[in-house]
Design an enzyme around this catalytic site. Structure first.
Site, PDB file in Angstrom:
ATOM      1  N   GLU A 195      46.832  52.517  42.049  1.00 38.31           N
ATOM      2  CA  GLU A 195      45.511  52.995  41.633  1.00 38.31           C
ATOM      3  C   GLU A 195      45.169  54.348  42.236  1.00 38.31           C
ATOM      4  OE1 GLU A 195      42.587  49.890  42.031  1.00 38.31           O
ATOM      5  OE2 GLU A 195      43.781  48.490  40.832  1.00 38.31           O
ATOM      6  N   LYS A 304      36.245  41.257  34.905  1.00 32.90           N
ATOM      7  CA  LYS A 304      37.180  42.114  34.169  1.00 32.90           C
ATOM      8  C   LYS A 304      37.236  41.608  32.728  1.00 32.90           C
ATOM      9  CE  LYS A 304      40.405  42.640  38.122  1.00 32.90           C
ATOM     10  NZ  LYS A 304      41.600  42.006  38.725  1.00 32.90           N
TER      11      LYS A 304
HETATM   12  P1  PGA Z   1      45.448  43.758  38.811  1.00 33.16           P
HETATM   13  O1  PGA Z   1      44.778  43.780  40.242  1.00 33.16           O
HETATM   14  O2  PGA Z   1      44.617  44.492  37.846  1.00 33.16           O
HETATM   15  O3  PGA Z   1      46.781  44.386  39.077  1.00 33.16           O
HETATM   16  O4  PGA Z   1      45.563  42.291  38.451  1.00 33.16           O
HETATM   17  C1  PGA Z   1      43.530  44.269  40.520  1.00 33.16           C
HETATM   18  C2  PGA Z   1      42.814  43.304  41.395  1.00 33.16           C
HETATM   19  O5  PGA Z   1      43.453  42.340  41.893  1.00 33.16           O
HETATM   20  O6  PGA Z   1      41.613  43.415  41.599  1.00 33.16           O
HETATM   21 ZN    ZN Z   2      41.770  41.347  42.910  1.00 31.71          ZN
END
Ligand code: PGA
Ligand code: ZN
Length: 380
Positions: A195, A304
């Site tokens: 990231e 998410k």
């Molecule tokens: P991921 O991780 O998008 O790679 O699943 C992000 C998180 O765990 O917050």
């Molecule tokens: Zn996470």
């Protein structure tokens, strides 16, 4: 609203891997939405199909939606979930469905002359607000470089104590400059993580916190331990120690996705002091949120849209989590695109935080910049 055309395209994500972008056209108005992908995906998340497979489904999907006149996002998302017909979106693919759902939300907002965050606020019934920014400045775990070669915890956050995105970004940039210099002094040149944050060639989880607190002793920090990917279970006493020695606002996924007992114990012990956030544990899924509430497993959740697969269900999950009194943190994924939908989502649902990686990477920066743009028109 009738949809005149949908078009899928394969684009590279922040790791150069294929992902899906949807274009949607209605009455001369066109929008695009693209889908990020998880690298430490929870097993209860909506399932992803190969982007090429999504392309092959375009004609069929369009034939199913072209004759409908959708008045709401709920109607549109409802048709998609019915067409899919599975619990985990594995038939049409969570990535295909969320691409269309986000595109439709953007289209609906545009045709009503609204910003996306205003539409989200209207649908959710929430008072919009500007979130705290959770900047992921040091990376480890499977987001490390090489993956799993450094710090065991996945994310170390710097969290400015202001709801102004512009002030937060300014503080983050100052902090990152000092952090980069300090890491180079201590370890030499280092690689960036997934990231865009720094990595540290150390296996000691505490080293990430130490270096951050040395830079700023009164700043506020947080962790995503992403414990589903950890080899060994961490003792509660270790988290108690970290919480005593460092200025932690929040710890995400301190235990693995099925360790309800671990979560309940840490929330009972530290929940008065800090946010215990579920991510892989809860996967933006109302059923998992309800289980977490029954067990007092968390006092905050990661949200998410890709985890559940439609914007409507994402908003339902948020409202359920709020009914339990939990903090809400909208988050990006390990592999991102330039789409800024989650920034609008965070503002529209009145989230407490937006976690969008490290602003040194452009796919992360655009989300924080979108918050800044919203902030500029805030009082108009
Ligand atoms: P991921 O991780 O998008 O790679 O699943 C992000 C998180 O765990 O917050
Ligand atoms: Zn996470």
């Amino acid at each position: 609203m009738k949809i005149d055309r949908i078009h899928f395209q394969i684009i590279p994500d922040s790791k150069g891997k294929d992902t899906l972008e949807a274009q949607m056209l209605s009455d001369g108005t066109s929008v695009i939405a693209s889908v990020p992908t998880g690298e430490s995906t929870g097993k209860n998340e909506a399932k992803v199909i190969p982007p090429q497979k999504a392309l092959e489904k375009t004609d069929w999907i369009f034939s199913q939606i072209k004759d409908h006149d959708f008045a709401t996002l709920d109607q549109f998302d409802g048709l998609l979930t019915t067409l899919d017909g599975t619990e985990d979106k594995s038939n049409l693919g969570g990535n295909l469905i969320i691409a269309l759902s986000m595109a439709f939300a953007k289209l609906l907002a545009k045709s009503a002359g609204m910003e996306v965050w205003q539409l989200v606020s209207k649908i959710s019934g929430a008072k919009p607000s500007l979130p705290l920014c959770f900047f992921n400045v040091i990376e480890g775990g499977v987001h490390g470089n090489p993956p799993a070669g450094g710090l065991p915890f996945q994310e170390y956050w710097f969290i400015p104590k202001t709801n102004s995105p512009q002030k937060s970004l300014d503080e983050a940039n100052d902090f990152l400059k000092l952090l980069g210099d300090k890491i180079k002094d201590g370890y030499g040149e280092v690689e960036m993580g997934s990231e865009g944050g720094y990595t540290i060639p150390s296996k000691n989880a505490e080293d990430g916190l130490k270096i951050m607190q040395e830079i700023s002793s009164n700043a506020q920090f947080g962790l995503d331990c992403a414990a589903t990917k950890l080899e060994n279970k961490i003792d509660l006493s270790y988290y108690q120690l970290l919480t005593t020695n460092y200025n932690l606002l929040a710890i995400e996924d301190p235990y693995s996705e099925d360790d309800w007992d671990g979560f309940s114990k840490i929330t009972a012990s530290l929940g008065e002091k800090i946010w215990i956030i579920g991510d892989d544990l809860t996967t933006t899924n109302p059923k998992r949120l309800k289980m977490a509430a029954d067990k007092n497993a968390v006092n905050a959740v990661i949200i998410k849209p890709t985890q559940i697969g439609t914007v409507t269900e994402t908003i339902q999950a948020v409202n359920l989590a709020k009914s339990y009194g939990w903090k809400i943190v909208v988050a990006n994924r390990g592999e991102e695109t330039m789409d800024t939908f989650i920034a609008d989502l965070a503002v529209g649902i009145g989230a407490d935080g937006l976690k969008s990686g490290c602003p040194l990477q452009k796919e992360r920066m655009v989300k924080y910049e979108r918050l800044v743009e919203i902030e500029k028109t805030w009082h108009i």
